[in-house]
Scaffold this active site. Structure first.
Site, PDB file in Angstrom:
ATOM      1  N   GLU A   1      -4.648   1.740  -6.857  1.00 14.78           N
ATOM      2  CA  GLU A   1      -5.090   2.834  -6.004  1.00 14.78           C
ATOM      3  C   GLU A   1      -4.223   4.066  -6.271  1.00 14.78           C
ATOM      4  O   GLU A   1      -3.132   4.191  -5.700  1.00 14.78           O
ATOM      5  CB  GLU A   1      -4.979   2.446  -4.527  1.00 14.78           C
ATOM      6  CG  GLU A   1      -5.848   1.277  -4.120  1.00 14.78           C
ATOM      7  CD  GLU A   1      -5.809   1.054  -2.621  1.00 14.78           C
ATOM      8  OE1 GLU A   1      -6.839   1.227  -1.971  1.00 14.78           O
ATOM      9  OE2 GLU A   1      -4.723   0.732  -2.106  1.00 14.78           O
TER      10      GLU A   1
ATOM     11  N   HIS B   1       0.839  -1.194   0.000  1.00 16.37           N
ATOM     12  CA  HIS B   1       0.000   0.000   0.000  1.00 16.37           C
ATOM     13  C   HIS B   1       0.879   1.252   0.000  1.00 16.37           C
ATOM     14  O   HIS B   1       1.963   1.259   0.573  1.00 16.37           O
ATOM     15  CB  HIS B   1      -0.921  -0.009   1.223  1.00 16.37           C
ATOM     16  CG  HIS B   1      -1.979   1.044   1.183  1.00 16.37           C
ATOM     17  ND1 HIS B   1      -1.735   2.347   1.545  1.00 16.37           N
ATOM     18  CD2 HIS B   1      -3.285   0.978   0.832  1.00 16.37           C
ATOM     19  CE1 HIS B   1      -2.854   3.047   1.415  1.00 16.37           C
ATOM     20  NE2 HIS B   1      -3.803   2.244   0.976  1.00 16.37           N
TER      21      HIS B   1
END
Length: 262
Positions: free
Chosen positions: A167, A95
């Site tokens: 993302e 992430h």
């Protein structure tokens, strides 16, 4: 094609709050079919969530991070085997917050992807370009490079275990802005055809998800973007009602998809 709908709680929810969320899922179990739903609690709540979920509530449990080594003197870390032992079946890896705040590199991400697959877990590989790369028109090469490097230590036969979540860094967090379907479409198409179910069957991953300021108002349009197999949602899914509503949207979108191959 099965639609994936999931959320990571990040550094949120006590054990009591985690159990209350699960109780809400149990109460709404009839709405949870038709998608591959998952929740990713903090490490402290993985076992509690897994133990609280009845076997007939179809929700996978994940971990937000784990080390690539199976054991050792790594104070504060947990191994892939440990999170699996706690009840996780997938692991979020790479992430942008891990990369920015904790110094994760493409090499450590690749090590974790390979370790997760070797432990029988689903690696959820997160990728995304910063705003300056998007402004310069370099997002396709940036994302393709991140995915290629993230998969570089993985055995070919383990590619099918991987899920990629795109993302964009500029679209996540408190200051993120919503991406339009038009903005994400070229990246999702590239990921699907080059790495995902839309590509060469000999070298494909399991699914490609989109995440970044997803909510109940834009979810259906994002799921309509070609190459999008599901959504990885933030704060809009941190309460049970929001999560269940997004699952319903995902189930409706899934009705028009082609069935999973083989």
């Amino acid at each position: 094609m099965t639609t994936w709908i999931g959320t990571s709680w990040k550094m949120n929810k006590t054990l009591a709050e985690a159990r209350a969320f699960v109780d809400g899922l149990v109460a709404a179990r009839d709405a949870l079919g038709g998608v591959r739903a998952f929740v990713i609690p903090p490490h402290t709540a993985i076992a509690a969530v897994r133990e609280r979920l009845p076997s007939d509530v179809p929700v996978l449990v994940g971990a937000q991070n784990a080390h690539w080594e199976p054991a050792g003197a790594y104070t504060g870390e947990v191994s892939m085997g440990m999170v699996a032992d706690a009840g996780a079946t997938l692991v979020e890896i790479g992430h942008s917050e891990r990369r920015e705040y904790f110094g994760e590199t493409d090499d450590t991400v690749a090590r974790k992807v390979a370790a997760a697959a070797a432990a029988g877990l689903t690696p959820l590989l997160c990728v995304g370009e910063p705003a300056e790369v998007r402004a310069a028109g370099g997002e396709i090469d940036w994302i393709a490079g991140q995915v290629s490097r993230g998969l570089s230590r993985l055995a070919a036969h383990d590619l099918r275990k991987v899920v990629v979540a795109y993302e964009p860094v500029w679209a996540i967090g408190d200051l993120g802005r919503e991406a339009s379907p038009h903005e994400i479409a070229p990246v999702m198409e590239m990921l699907s055809t080059r790495f995902g179910p839309g590509g060469d069957a000999r070298h494909k991953i399991s699914a490609v998800l989109y995440g970044g300021s997803v909510n109940r108002f834009n979810a259906a349009a994002l799921l309509d973007v070609p190459g999008t197999d599901g959504l990885f949602v933030g704060r809009a899914a941190w309460d049970v009602a929001g999560f269940v509503e997004l699952v319903r949207i995902g189930a409706r979108a899934g009705h028009g998809r082609q069935p999973d191959a083989g």
